[in-house]
Design a protein around this motif. Structure first.
Motif, mmCIF file in Angstrom:
data_model
loop_
_atom_site.group_PDB
_atom_site.id
_atom_site.type_symbol
_atom_site.label_atom_id
_atom_site.label_comp_id
_atom_site.label_asym_id
_atom_site.label_seq_id
_atom_site.Cartn_x
_atom_site.Cartn_y
_atom_site.Cartn_z
ATOM 1 N N TYR A 84 -4.304 33.025 52.872
ATOM 2 C CA TYR A 84 -5.024 31.765 52.744
ATOM 3 C C TYR A 84 -4.294 30.725 53.599
ATOM 4 O O TYR A 84 -3.141 30.919 53.979
ATOM 5 C CB TYR A 84 -5.034 31.293 51.287
ATOM 6 N N ARG A 85 -4.964 29.633 53.856
ATOM 7 C CA ARG A 85 -4.304 28.545 54.560
ATOM 8 C C ARG A 85 -4.784 27.208 54.018
ATOM 9 O O ARG A 85 -5.886 27.094 53.498
ATOM 10 C CB ARG A 85 -4.545 28.625 56.070
ATOM 11 N N GLN A 86 -3.914 26.221 54.175
ATOM 12 C CA GLN A 86 -4.252 24.867 53.749
ATOM 13 C C GLN A 86 -3.775 23.901 54.811
ATOM 14 O O GLN A 86 -2.563 23.778 55.055
ATOM 15 C CB GLN A 86 -3.635 24.536 52.398
ATOM 16 N N ARG A 130 -7.396 24.613 50.183
ATOM 17 C CA ARG A 130 -6.949 25.943 50.581
ATOM 18 C C ARG A 130 -8.169 26.832 50.780
ATOM 19 O O ARG A 130 -9.112 26.810 49.982
ATOM 20 C CB ARG A 130 -6.032 26.519 49.501
ATOM 21 N N TYR A 168 0.237 28.665 55.725
ATOM 22 C CA TYR A 168 -0.378 29.946 55.405
ATOM 23 C C TYR A 168 0.314 30.572 54.197
ATOM 24 O O TYR A 168 1.537 30.653 54.154
ATOM 25 C CB TYR A 168 -0.313 30.881 56.607
ATOM 26 N N TYR A 169 -0.506 31.024 53.247
ATOM 27 C CA TYR A 169 0.002 31.597 52.008
ATOM 28 C C TYR A 169 -0.454 33.045 51.865
ATOM 29 O O TYR A 169 -1.627 33.367 52.099
ATOM 30 C CB TYR A 169 -0.513 30.815 50.801
ATOM 31 N N TRP A 194 1.376 34.287 44.392
ATOM 32 C CA TRP A 194 1.326 33.549 45.650
ATOM 33 C C TRP A 194 2.728 33.488 46.269
ATOM 34 O O TRP A 194 3.720 33.366 45.554
ATOM 35 C CB TRP A 194 0.833 32.132 45.432
ATOM 36 N N GLY A 241 4.553 30.045 51.148
ATOM 37 C CA GLY A 241 3.872 29.455 52.294
ATOM 38 C C GLY A 241 4.749 29.413 53.530
ATOM 39 O O GLY A 241 5.975 29.278 53.434
#
Length: 120
Positions: free
Chosen positions: A37-39, A45, A93-94, A110, A113
């Motif tokens: 995932y990304r934020q 996110r 990015y996670y 999770w 990051g």
């Protein structure tokens, strides 16, 4: 204790490439789905790419054809190969994983990051 540790982020010029890695550790019986995932700043996110334990993948439309997700079940790792990077790919990015522990707890875990910055 189960954890995910990401690595591979950094600064890259537009059009460049980066490879992110995620390693799972702890009392793990099995890992089901894994994903990245990304934020970005000021945004929610979002899912970038996912991969099942059997290797089926899915991607966000914005990264199709540029990013490739993979995993090594034996090593409990996942990788995200990012090519043709654009400034709009800049984000934290996670790594994410659905983990069944040896105590039979089913957890969504999770990573901490890793920052990817695409800039000239």
């Amino acid at each position: 204790q189960v954890q995910l540790v990401e690595s591979g982020g950094g600064l890259v010029q537009p059009g460049g490439s980066l490879r992110l890695s995620c390693a799972a550790s702890g009392s793990i019986f099995s890992i089901n789905g894994m994903g990245w995932y990304r934020q970005a700043p000021g945004k929610e996110r979002e899912l970038v790419a996912g991969i099942t334990s059997g290797g089926t993948t899915n991607y966000a439309d914005s990264v199709k054809g540029r990013f490739t997700i993979s995993r090594d079940n034996a090593k409990k790792t996942s990788h995200l190969q990012m090519n043709s990077l654009k400034p709009e790919d800049t984000a934290v990015y996670y790594c994410n994983a659905e983990i069944l522990t040896r105590r039979w707890d089913y957890l969504e875990v999770w990573g901490q990051g890793t920052l990817v910055t695409v800039s000239s």
